[in-house]
Design a protein around this motif. Sequence first.
Motif, PDB file in Angstrom:
ATOM      1  N   VAL A  26       0.837  -1.211   0.000  1.00  0.00           N
ATOM      2  CA  VAL A  26       0.000   0.000   0.000  1.00  0.00           C
ATOM      3  C   VAL A  26       0.867   1.254   0.000  1.00  0.00           C
ATOM      4  O   VAL A  26       0.600   2.214  -0.727  1.00  0.00           O
ATOM      5  N   HIS A  27       1.939   1.249   0.794  1.00  0.00           N
ATOM      6  CA  HIS A  27       2.838   2.408   0.833  1.00  0.00           C
ATOM      7  C   HIS A  27       3.485   2.648  -0.535  1.00  0.00           C
ATOM      8  O   HIS A  27       3.564   3.785  -0.998  1.00  0.00           O
ATOM      9  N   ARG A  28       3.910   1.572  -1.185  1.00  0.00           N
ATOM     10  CA  ARG A  28       4.530   1.692  -2.508  1.00  0.00           C
ATOM     11  C   ARG A  28       3.540   2.226  -3.541  1.00  0.00           C
ATOM     12  O   ARG A  28       3.865   3.092  -4.348  1.00  0.00           O
ATOM     13  N   ASP A  29       2.295   1.713  -3.485  1.00  0.00           N
ATOM     14  CA  ASP A  29       1.295   2.154  -4.452  1.00  0.00           C
ATOM     15  C   ASP A  29       0.898   3.607  -4.223  1.00  0.00           C
ATOM     16  O   ASP A  29       0.660   4.348  -5.181  1.00  0.00           O
ATOM     17  N   ARG A  30       0.791   4.029  -2.977  1.00  0.00           N
ATOM     18  CA  ARG A  30       0.466   5.438  -2.702  1.00  0.00           C
ATOM     19  C   ARG A  30       1.595   6.351  -3.125  1.00  0.00           C
ATOM     20  O   ARG A  30       1.364   7.471  -3.580  1.00  0.00           O
ATOM     21  N   LYS A  31       2.830   5.883  -2.963  1.00  0.00           N
ATOM     22  CA  LYS A  31       3.988   6.686  -3.366  1.00  0.00           C
ATOM     23  C   LYS A  31       4.022   6.861  -4.882  1.00  0.00           C
ATOM     24  O   LYS A  31       4.354   7.935  -5.382  1.00  0.00           O
ATOM     25  N   LYS A  32       3.632   5.823  -5.621  1.00  0.00           N
ATOM     26  CA  LYS A  32       3.595   5.902  -7.077  1.00  0.00           C
ATOM     27  C   LYS A  32       2.275   6.471  -7.591  1.00  0.00           C
ATOM     28  O   LYS A  32       2.091   6.604  -8.795  1.00  0.00           O
ATOM     29  N   GLU A  33       1.362   6.765  -6.681  1.00  0.00           N
ATOM     30  CA  GLU A  33       0.038   7.319  -7.002  1.00  0.00           C
ATOM     31  C   GLU A  33      -0.747   6.407  -7.939  1.00  0.00           C
ATOM     32  O   GLU A  33      -1.348   6.846  -8.914  1.00  0.00           O
ATOM     33  N   THR A  34      -0.760   5.114  -7.644  1.00  0.00           N
ATOM     34  CA  THR A  34      -1.520   4.169  -8.441  1.00  0.00           C
ATOM     35  C   THR A  34      -2.788   3.699  -7.734  1.00  0.00           C
ATOM     36  O   THR A  34      -3.510   2.861  -8.265  1.00  0.00           O
TER      37      THR A  34
END
Length: 76
Positions: free
Chosen positions: A62-70
């Motif tokens: 979730v942190h990775r996806d929020r960082k990439k704005e996906t």
Amino acid sequence: MSRTIALLVLLIPGVIAAFGIKLMRDSLFADFYPVFFHIGIQFFIGLVLFLAGIAFIGGFIVHRDRKKETTAKKKN
């Protein structure tokens, strides 16, 4: 290099979660480890390890996806 570190960060909680599943399975089939005092404690420790490993992996994704704005935007 960063992908290797990310893989290692996800591998360790994955191994912990797998060991938690093994502890729960062994307690259901009455394979008792002498480190634990009771088979119920063994099952509970396995459940905690499993949930902690899965929660860490989920939080990382979730942190990775929020960082990439996906991720999808929140609706009010």
